[in-house]
Design a protein around this motif. Structure first.
Motif, PDB file in Angstrom:
ATOM      1  N   VAL A 195      44.333  26.915  14.647  1.00  0.00           N
ATOM      2  CA  VAL A 195      44.186  27.188  13.224  1.00  0.00           C
ATOM      3  C   VAL A 195      45.502  27.715  12.678  1.00  0.00           C
ATOM      4  N   GLN A 196      45.983  27.082  11.626  1.00  0.00           N
ATOM      5  CA  GLN A 196      47.168  27.574  10.921  1.00  0.00           C
ATOM      6  C   GLN A 196      46.826  27.774   9.459  1.00  0.00           C
ATOM      7  N   ALA A 236      46.630  27.233   2.374  1.00  0.00           N
ATOM      8  CA  ALA A 236      46.571  25.904   2.951  1.00  0.00           C
ATOM      9  C   ALA A 236      46.200  26.027   4.422  1.00  0.00           C
ATOM     10  N   ALA A 237      45.121  25.370   4.798  1.00  0.00           N
ATOM     11  CA  ALA A 237      44.590  25.507   6.155  1.00  0.00           C
ATOM     12  C   ALA A 237      44.764  24.231   6.951  1.00  0.00           C
ATOM     13  N   ALA A 293      38.358  18.920   0.351  1.00  0.00           N
ATOM     14  CA  ALA A 293      39.177  17.697   0.395  1.00  0.00           C
ATOM     15  C   ALA A 293      40.648  18.030   0.608  1.00  0.00           C
ATOM     16  N   LYS A 294      41.071  19.207   0.153  1.00  0.00           N
ATOM     17  CA  LYS A 294      42.468  19.609   0.275  1.00  0.00           C
ATOM     18  C   LYS A 294      42.689  20.652   1.368  1.00  0.00           C
ATOM     19  N   ASN A 295      41.612  21.033   2.051  1.00  0.00           N
ATOM     20  CA  ASN A 295      41.715  22.088   3.072  1.00  0.00           C
ATOM     21  C   ASN A 295      42.395  23.328   2.510  1.00  0.00           C
ATOM     22  N   THR A 296      41.991  23.723   1.320  1.00  0.00           N
ATOM     23  CA  THR A 296      42.644  24.829   0.636  1.00  0.00           C
ATOM     24  C   THR A 296      41.620  25.848   0.153  1.00  0.00           C
TER      25      THR A 296
END
Length: 116
Positions: A2-3, A23-24, A74-77
């Motif tokens: 995980v970042q 942001a993931a 959808a944006k992993n945000t």
């Protein structure tokens, strides 16, 4: 692995607003519990806002009605909209992710400073 990378912090006057983003890099982001924590100088880290995989949210009493957590799968945000900021909101803000809801992975943090 995980970042998490936070952005959007800065300096603002009392009553102002800021929007934090995270942001993931997570393969199954939509399945994760996500949260914002903060740590003020000389104090312990505290949970500010939480959102579960189903979109349900929970907030610390100190920010209810002023902060809004949201996420874009959808944006992993992950986002934290902060309104009516107070000096006591000054802290380093951390994005966090957990698959289980208990063991968290952390970002590097973004500083929020509210001045009167």
């Amino acid at each position: 692995q995980v970042q998490l990378v936070e952005s959007g912090g800065g300096s603002v006057q009392v009553g102002g607003s800021l929007r934090l983003s995270c942001a993931a890099s997570i393969y199954t982001y939509s399945n994760y519990y996500m949260a914002w924590f903060r740590q003020a100088a000389g104090k312990e880290r505290e949970g500010v806002a939480f959102i579960n995989p189903y979109g349900s949210t929970n907030y610390a009493d100190s920010v209810k009605g002023r902060f809004t957590i949201s996420k874009d799968n959808a944006k992993n945000t992950l986002y934290l909209q902060m309104n009516v900021l107070k000096p006591e909101d000054t802290a380093m803000y951390y994005c966090a992710a957990s698959y289980s809801g208990s063991s968290w992975s952390w970002g590097q943090g973004t500083q929020v400073t509210v001045s009167s």
